[in-house]
Enzyme design. Structure first.
Site, mmCIF file in Angstrom:
data_model
loop_
_atom_site.group_PDB
_atom_site.id
_atom_site.type_symbol
_atom_site.label_atom_id
_atom_site.label_comp_id
_atom_site.label_asym_id
_atom_site.label_seq_id
_atom_site.Cartn_x
_atom_site.Cartn_y
_atom_site.Cartn_z
ATOM 1 N N GLU A 368 5.991 -11.379 -5.802
ATOM 2 C CA GLU A 368 5.887 -10.479 -4.659
ATOM 3 C C GLU A 368 6.198 -11.256 -3.390
ATOM 4 O O GLU A 368 5.626 -12.322 -3.149
ATOM 5 C CB GLU A 368 4.482 -9.883 -4.571
ATOM 6 C CG GLU A 368 4.291 -8.940 -3.393
ATOM 7 C CD GLU A 368 2.884 -8.373 -3.319
ATOM 8 O OE1 GLU A 368 2.614 -7.588 -2.364
ATOM 9 O OE2 GLU A 368 2.049 -8.722 -4.181
ATOM 10 N N ASN A 426 7.274 -5.005 -0.247
ATOM 11 C CA ASN A 426 6.386 -3.991 0.321
ATOM 12 C C ASN A 426 7.111 -3.224 1.422
ATOM 13 O O ASN A 426 7.678 -3.839 2.338
ATOM 14 C CB ASN A 426 5.138 -4.647 0.917
ATOM 15 C CG ASN A 426 4.246 -5.246 -0.145
ATOM 16 O OD1 ASN A 426 3.453 -4.557 -0.775
ATOM 17 N ND2 ASN A 426 4.387 -6.554 -0.373
ATOM 18 N N GLU A 458 7.140 -1.656 -3.449
ATOM 19 C CA GLU A 458 5.718 -1.305 -3.432
ATOM 20 C C GLU A 458 5.419 -0.460 -2.204
ATOM 21 O O GLU A 458 5.798 -0.817 -1.083
ATOM 22 C CB GLU A 458 4.845 -2.566 -3.401
ATOM 23 C CG GLU A 458 4.999 -3.453 -4.618
ATOM 24 C CD GLU A 458 4.020 -4.624 -4.593
ATOM 25 O OE1 GLU A 458 2.996 -4.534 -3.868
ATOM 26 O OE2 GLU A 458 4.263 -5.623 -5.299
ATOM 27 N N ASP A 488 0.871 0.463 -4.542
ATOM 28 C CA ASP A 488 0.071 -0.726 -4.238
ATOM 29 C C ASP A 488 -1.357 -0.320 -3.840
ATOM 30 O O ASP A 488 -1.584 0.786 -3.341
ATOM 31 C CB ASP A 488 0.734 -1.490 -3.090
ATOM 32 C CG ASP A 488 0.212 -2.906 -2.949
ATOM 33 O OD1 ASP A 488 -0.442 -3.389 -3.890
ATOM 34 O OD2 ASP A 488 0.459 -3.522 -1.895
ATOM 35 N N GLU A 545 -4.482 -6.767 -9.303
ATOM 36 C CA GLU A 545 -4.393 -7.709 -8.184
ATOM 37 C C GLU A 545 -5.733 -8.428 -7.990
ATOM 38 O O GLU A 545 -6.778 -7.882 -8.305
ATOM 39 C CB GLU A 545 -4.036 -6.976 -6.894
ATOM 40 C CG GLU A 545 -2.709 -6.253 -6.909
ATOM 41 C CD GLU A 545 -2.421 -5.567 -5.587
ATOM 42 O OE1 GLU A 545 -1.523 -6.021 -4.860
ATOM 43 O OE2 GLU A 545 -3.114 -4.574 -5.280
#
Length: 595
Positions: A368, A426, A458, A488, A545
């Protein structure tokens, strides 16, 4: 001569009211001309006497615009409540050597009526001058006093223009600040408290305005202003400083007294008001701030009260007091917003990468991309702090494009060293305000020669999808091209599997607030296990996560979670460190935990 005890107040009032404005003098010229004609004198003046001089803001028959205060005859007249006459200036030792007497004007006669405010302060005079000795009759004295009152009324009218709110007739924000400035010039030692009050919910007022027109809304505001004034009565002047906001300041009242007064005001204000034939319940949110009568406090007072009142609105509290700490946080957020463009231009932003691991074979499958900002003065700033700030600015789309460019460039490099290793990006709700978002992503993928299947986008879960009608079509276009769409922070707030059917989701990332400490919390275990099982039944992959312990990892494997991300496995790291880690894992040796 003048009363020195009130002189500082008078001079401060002259400054605050801006009576030296040339436009005011032009408005008074007809009265000055009328005075000269009525009393048959060659010279008529409207004189304003300040700390060091006198200025003739309107004049007939005199070339000079002013004189030194100590050479001013009017300086004597302002100390009297009545008309001051001097039949022959040459015969009076106080004025015998005055420049207007011994100079070219050869003035002999003087009569001056003080220009008195409602509080009794004299700003100056309306005066008459002649070149022959003279005494006004009682009727003429009365006429001169009448004209002086007309001058004062005209001055007050002119000075009040732009200082009154038309709906309520109350003094407005400009007058509030002017009165604060005057308070500061008086240099008092008292203890003061300012209050900013919001009495009407903006959404309710907007709905009422659309349904009924503005007149009923204005009637609501007038009723509200009358209620505020009825409670405060002689304690404070009320100011109308915003659409539905009123302000006032109190003298020598401590915190307990202020809160007691506001309790009474709240009880009075919360009674229904009529908008047309519809009863409406006013709101009551107040912000209060103690201050001293010095410019350093009064110049920034409205803003401080707004900080306090806005906190009351956000927390649905009746009253909040100003807080230095809260103000500092607001100022820091504003600084971040204002410095971000410079930071982007000066390469203060960078990307780090946090690998994600398959729970089936323990291999890293993607990373990520995470944005970092090292501010030159504030140091490292957390994304959790600056991202929400920048999402409310026009810079966010440019910053998102910067992230896309740099992340895809790195992904292209990884395809040579780490074939098949993916990346997730993101995107914020603000990014979907741009109808060209998908086109930009597609263009950048082609420019770097990357297949869409290597990229994962995300988005945060939440109701924002309903407020961005253009988001779902763009997400569908991305998914059709092969980009994986991930939700997310699932489970952190508005968690609803129902709306996921509208979005082409392929993966759910379970929020760290549920995962961290999972082994110690029965509630979290039940939630996470349920999310994983339901997601699998709906065809979604799951990523946990914030994994920080072996116990958490074991439970996630037991429940069939597909992937995990967290400090136990790998911290965010540079691109080079991520390359080494993935290389080592693929070679069969454990990678080192890189901070």
């Amino acid at each position: 001569m003048w009363d020195s005890s009130s002189d500082s107040d008078r001079v401060a009032l002259i400054d605050a009211l801006n009576v030296m404005d040339p436009a005011l003098g032009r408005a008074l010229d007809p009265i000055t001309e009328l005075a000269a004609f009525t009393f048959d004198v060659p010279i008529a003046l409207i004189s304003i006497v300040d700390a060091d001089s006198q200025r003739f803001i309107s004049r007939v028959g005199l070339a000079v615009e002013g004189t030194d205060r100590h050479a001013s005859i009017c300086s004597w007249a302002i100390g009297s409540a009545q008309v001051m006459q001097v039949a022959d200036l040459r015969e009076d030792p106080r004025y015998a050597q005055n420049p207007l007497v011994v100079g070219p004007e050869q003035v002999r006669f003087y009569a001056g009526a003080p220009l008195l405010t409602r509080s009794g302060l004299a700003l100056g005079t309306l005066c008459l001058m002649g070149r022959a000795p003279r005494v006004l009759s009682p009727l003429e004295v009365q006429q001169l006093q009448t004209l002086a009152r007309v001058v004062m009324a005209q001055m007050e009218l002119k000075m009040s223009m732009g200082r009154r709110e038309q709906v309520t007739g109350l003094p407005n924000r400009q007058q509030f600040q002017a009165d604060l400035d005057l308070l500061a010039r008086r240099a008092g030692d008292g203890h003061f408290t300012a209050v900013l009050l919001d009495v009407l919910d903006a959404h309710s007022a907007n709905d009422a305005g659309q349904a009924l027109g503005m007149k009923p809304v204005e009637a609501l505001l007038r009723q509200s202003s009358l209620r505020v004034q009825s409670v405060l009565q002689d304690q404070a002047q009320v100011y109308h400083v915003g659409v539905s906001r009123f302000a006032f300041f109190l003298v020598d009242q401590d915190r307990t007294q202020v809160e007691a007064l506001l309790d009474r005001l709240r009880e009075r204000m919360r009674r229904p008001l009529m908008a047309g034939s519809v009863p409406m319940l006013p709101q009551f949110h107040a912000g209060a701030c103690h201050f001293k009568a010095v410019a350093a406090d009064t110049n920034d007072l409205i803003r401080k009260c707004l900080v306090a009142m806005q906190h009351a609105v956000q927390t649905d509290a009746c009253l909040c007091w100003y807080s230095d700490e809260r103000d500092a946080r607001l100022r820091r957020r504003y600084r971040l917003a204002s410095d971000a463009a410079r930071g982007l231009a000066q390469h203060q932003f960078s990307l780090v990468y946090q690998p994600r691991f398959s729970l089936h074979d323990g291999m890293p499958v993607a990373a990520e991309a995470l944005l970092r900002w090292v501010h030159p003065m504030l140091g490292p700033v957390s994304p959790g702090e600056f991202i929400p700030v920048l999402e409310r600015t026009a810079l966010m789309p440019a910053l998102s494009r910067w992230v896309v460019d740099h992340a895809l460039a790195q992904l292209a490099l990884w395809q040579h060293a780490l074939p098949g290793f993916g990346m997730s990006l993101n995107l914020s709700p603000r990014d979907f305000d741009d109808p060209g978002l998908w086109e930009m992503l597609s263009t950048r993928l082609q420019a770097h020669g990357l297949p869409a299947s290597l990229l994962e986008v995300e988005i945060t879960e939440g109701e924002w999808l309903q407020g961005h009608p253009g988001a779902v079509p763009q997400l569908r276009a991305m998914a059709t091209a092969g980009i994986r769409i991930a939700i997310d922070d699932f489970g952190s707030g508005y968690s609803n599997f129902g709306y996921l059917s509208e979005v082409p989701i392929s993966l759910i990332k379970i929020d760290r607030s549920l995962v961290t400490g999972l082994a110690r919390s029965r509630t979290s275990r039940l939630k996470v296990e349920a999310i994983i099982k339901l997601a699998r039944q709906l065809g979604y992959r799951t990523v946990a996560e914030g994994v920080e312990s072996d116990a958490e990892l074991s439970l996630l494997r037991l429940w069939g979670c597909d992937e995990a991300q967290g400090y136990l496995l790998a911290r965010p790291m540079t691109a080079d460190a991520a390359t080494l880690l993935v290389d080592a894992c693929r070679a069969g040796s454990p990678g080192e935990d890189t901070a």
